[in-house]
Design an enzyme around this catalytic site. Structure first.
Site, PDB file in Angstrom:
ATOM      1  N   TYR A 217       0.747  -1.149  -0.070  1.00  0.00           N
ATOM      2  CA  TYR A 217       0.334   0.326  -0.448  1.00  0.00           C
ATOM      3  C   TYR A 217       0.969   1.006   0.023  1.00  0.00           C
ATOM      4  CZ  TYR A 217      -2.969   3.776   1.815  1.00  0.00           C
ATOM      5  OH  TYR A 217      -3.849   4.399   1.778  1.00  0.00           O
TER       6      TYR A 217
ATOM      7  N   LYS B 112       1.083   4.538  -2.815  1.00  0.00           N
ATOM      8  CA  LYS B 112       0.751   6.123  -2.258  1.00  0.00           C
ATOM      9  C   LYS B 112       2.326   6.889  -2.798  1.00  0.00           C
ATOM     10  CE  LYS B 112      -2.995   5.379  -1.610  1.00  0.00           C
ATOM     11  NZ  LYS B 112      -3.588   6.334  -2.164  1.00  0.00           N
TER      12      LYS B 112
HETATM   13  N1  LIG Z   1      -9.281   6.883   5.591  1.00  0.00           N
HETATM   14  C1  LIG Z   1      -8.016   7.218   5.688  1.00  0.00           C
HETATM   15  O1  LIG Z   1      -7.571   6.970   6.944  1.00  0.00           O
HETATM   16  C2  LIG Z   1      -7.103   6.901   4.092  1.00  0.00           C
HETATM   17  C3  LIG Z   1      -6.055   7.842   4.825  1.00  0.00           C
HETATM   18  C4  LIG Z   1      -5.147   7.984   4.042  1.00  0.00           C
HETATM   19  C5  LIG Z   1      -4.875   8.264   3.084  1.00  0.00           C
HETATM   20  N2  LIG Z   1      -6.363   7.849   2.318  1.00  0.00           N
HETATM   21  C6  LIG Z   1      -7.385   7.276   0.737  1.00  0.00           C
HETATM   22  O2  LIG Z   1      -7.969   8.051   0.826  1.00  0.00           O
HETATM   23  C7  LIG Z   1      -8.671   7.825  -0.853  1.00  0.00           C
HETATM   24  C8  LIG Z   1      -9.999   7.501  -0.168  1.00  0.00           C
HETATM   25  O3  LIG Z   1     -10.292   6.502   0.684  1.00  0.00           O
HETATM   26  P1  LIG Z   1     -11.584   6.055   1.735  1.00  0.00           P
HETATM   27  O4  LIG Z   1     -10.871   6.416   2.893  1.00  0.00           O
HETATM   28  O5  LIG Z   1     -12.687   7.110   1.347  1.00  0.00           O
HETATM   29  O6  LIG Z   1     -11.790   4.756   1.151  1.00  0.00           O
HETATM   30  P2  LIG Z   1     -13.360   3.863   0.737  1.00  0.00           P
HETATM   31  O7  LIG Z   1     -13.983   5.027   1.403  1.00  0.00           O
HETATM   32  O8  LIG Z   1     -13.201   2.643   0.546  1.00  0.00           O
HETATM   33  O9  LIG Z   1     -13.911   4.814  -0.763  1.00  0.00           O
HETATM   34  C9  LIG Z   1     -12.098   4.282  -1.475  1.00  0.00           C
HETATM   35  C10 LIG Z   1     -13.209   4.262  -2.787  1.00  0.00           C
HETATM   36  O10 LIG Z   1     -12.840   4.286  -3.837  1.00  0.00           O
HETATM   37  C11 LIG Z   1     -13.437   3.189  -4.782  1.00  0.00           C
HETATM   38  N3  LIG Z   1     -12.337   1.961  -5.939  1.00  0.00           N
HETATM   39  C12 LIG Z   1     -11.594   1.080  -5.317  1.00  0.00           C
HETATM   40  N4  LIG Z   1     -11.610   0.560  -5.720  1.00  0.00           N
HETATM   41  C13 LIG Z   1     -11.569   0.643  -7.304  1.00  0.00           C
HETATM   42  C14 LIG Z   1     -11.571   0.067  -8.386  1.00  0.00           C
HETATM   43  N5  LIG Z   1     -11.515  -0.804  -8.742  1.00  0.00           N
HETATM   44  N6  LIG Z   1     -11.913   1.384  -8.989  1.00  0.00           N
HETATM   45  C15 LIG Z   1     -12.627   2.278  -8.761  1.00  0.00           C
HETATM   46  N7  LIG Z   1     -12.877   1.931  -8.175  1.00  0.00           N
HETATM   47  C16 LIG Z   1     -12.137   2.055  -6.752  1.00  0.00           C
HETATM   48  C17 LIG Z   1     -14.420   2.336  -3.789  1.00  0.00           C
HETATM   49  O11 LIG Z   1     -15.057   2.603  -4.182  1.00  0.00           O
HETATM   50  P3  LIG Z   1     -17.004   1.004  -3.652  1.00  0.00           P
HETATM   51  O12 LIG Z   1     -17.300   1.633  -2.744  1.00  0.00           O
HETATM   52  O13 LIG Z   1     -16.902   0.218  -4.910  1.00  0.00           O
HETATM   53  O14 LIG Z   1     -15.338  -0.615  -3.087  1.00  0.00           O
HETATM   54  C18 LIG Z   1     -14.522   3.556  -3.109  1.00  0.00           C
HETATM   55  O15 LIG Z   1     -15.311   4.597  -3.419  1.00  0.00           O
HETATM   56  C19 LIG Z   1      -7.608   6.618  -0.819  1.00  0.00           C
HETATM   57  O16 LIG Z   1      -7.050   6.902  -1.939  1.00  0.00           O
HETATM   58  C20 LIG Z   1      -7.205   6.202   0.134  1.00  0.00           C
HETATM   59  O17 LIG Z   1      -6.144   5.237  -0.644  1.00  0.00           O
HETATM   60  C21 LIG Z   1      -7.550   7.213   2.754  1.00  0.00           C
END
Ligand SMILES: NC(=O)c1ccc[n+]([C@@H]2O[C@H](COP(=O)([O-])OP(=O)(O)OC[C@H]3O[C@@H](n4cnc5c(N)ncnc54)[C@H](OP(=O)(O)O)[C@@H]3O)[C@@H](O)[C@H]2O)c1
Length: 328
Positions: free
Chosen positions: A202, A206
């Site tokens: 991961y 990133k």
């Molecule tokens: N949450 C945190 O603490 C955190 C920290 C650092 C970075 N981030 C980054 O922030 C971003 C958003 O994450 P989040 O926390 O909001 O996670 P999340 O709630 O799991 O949302 C992720 C989104 O990405 C979509 N996705 C995943 N795989 C995909 C694919 N193959 N094709 C198209 N869409 C896809 C998901 O679609 P589905 O609903 O269909 O799965 C969902 O809409 C990510 O890049 C993550 O790495 C998050």
């Protein structure tokens, strides 16, 4: 350590829906717009009148969220529009079709938010094309999507205010603490050589997101495109579902609502403080610059001629090589 602490406990956001101007007439794509941080960002952009494409792999999930947002906004009657765009970033063959569908409907694109991402996928997970799952979904897919959307971004930039047309990549604070030396190990991207450590995989993806922001910035700022990377923060979303429950329990005091993460993206995408040439900087919650980014990754962003390792430029070539057969 000070900066890690400040990313975990950031100062209050200063660039929110209250600070941004009307977005009427502007067009946005938010990948992963149906859930978590992306969904919150979609709501903000729409509430200010933007036309927002929610790009994701499930038409049903997107339709459900569009209905819910519109129902909640009924009394506000925003002038914005919400649209669905189907793409599976872990299957490169779906990306040209997604871009064609978008281009058939729009003649401008103001900001592409590459927000969608996967984390903590089990060891051995691969994409449809056989790439390590995190790297394929978080980097190769977004690289191809961005590349195919570049012509419309460049076209939009020609008649838009300076620094307003942007590509925002989404990284994570994990790159400060974990991952291969320099950010990415090309050896570990080879089939059969992927690491068994999901956090390492991961983190590498990133770091790759920052490499892409930097390379798009270096290559296309002359065309009026701003390309930056942001780490949204530690947010309570389903992105943490693959983490052992005990870790999630311990993390509970550190979690913020996903809307806070949307403010980081909002700053990256719309703040007047962000400019062309900022691709080598790193945006942290809830919209400010990382003062002490990891030195070895900063070295990766520089070419060998600039005294760096050239890893980011090599990563660009890697992405190009593995996506070039999927054109429009
Ligand atoms: N949450 C945190 O603490 C955190 C920290 C650092 C970075 N981030 C980054 O922030 C971003 C958003 O994450 P989040 O926390 O909001 O996670 P999340 O709630 O799991 O949302 C992720 C989104 O990405 C979509 N996705 C995943 N795989 C995909 C694919 N193959 N094709 C198209 N869409 C896809 C998901 O679609 P589905 O609903 O269909 O799965 C969902 O809409 C990510 O890049 C993550 O790495 C998050």
């Amino acid at each position: 350590m000070g900066e890690t602490w400040s990313q975990l406990f950031p100062p209050s956001p200063h660039f929110t829906e209250k600070e941004i101007p009307s977005l009427v007439g502007k067009v946005f794509i938010v990948t992963g717009g149906n859930a978590g941080v992306g969904l919150e960002l979609v709501k903000i952009l729409y509430s200010r009148g933007g036309t927002v494409y929610m790009a994701g792999r499930s038409a049903t999930k997107i339709a459900t969220e569009i209905e819910a947002i519109k129902a909640a906004a009924e009394t506000e009657t925003p002038e914005g529009q919400l649209k669905s765009l189907i793409v599976d970033l872990s299957d490169l063959s779906t990306i040209p079709g997604c871009v064609s569908t978008f281009l058939a409907q729009e003649s401008r694109l103001d900001v592409l938010f590459n927000n969608a991402g996967l984390s903590r996928q089990p060891s051995g997970s691969v994409t449809t094309q056989g790439h390590e799952m995190h790297m394929g979904t978080n980097c190769l897919g977004p690289y191809l999507l961005t590349k195919l959307l570049l012509p419309i971004l460049i076209q939009t930039a020609k008649s838009s205010p300076k620094n307003s047309i942007r590509i925002v990549f989404t990284s994570s604070g994990i790159i400060d603490i974990l991952g291969p030396p320099g950010g990415i190990s090309f050896a570990e991207l080879e089939p059969g050589k992927h690491s068994d450590d999901m956090n390492r995989n991961y983190s590498a993806s990133k770091a790759g997101n920052w490499f892409l922001a930097s390379e798009f910035d270096k290559r296309f700022s002359k065309d009026g495109i701003v390309s930056v990377v942001q780490s949204p923060g530690t947010l309570k979303t389903k992105g943490w579902d693959g983490t052992p429950w005990v870790v999630r329990l311990l993390m509970t005091p550190l979690f913020y609502p996903p809307k806070m993460g949307a403010y980081t993206g909002l700053w990256a995408g719309l703040s007047p403080d962000v400019k062309s040439g900022d691709g080598q900087k790193f945006i942290i919650p809830w919209g400010r610059w990382h003062k002490t980014p990891k030195e070895e990754i900063v070295e990766s962003l520089k070419t060998k001629e600039e005294g760096g390792t050239g890893l980011a430029a090599d990563f660009w070539d890697y992405c190009e090589l593995h996506t070039k057969e999927f054109g429009l």
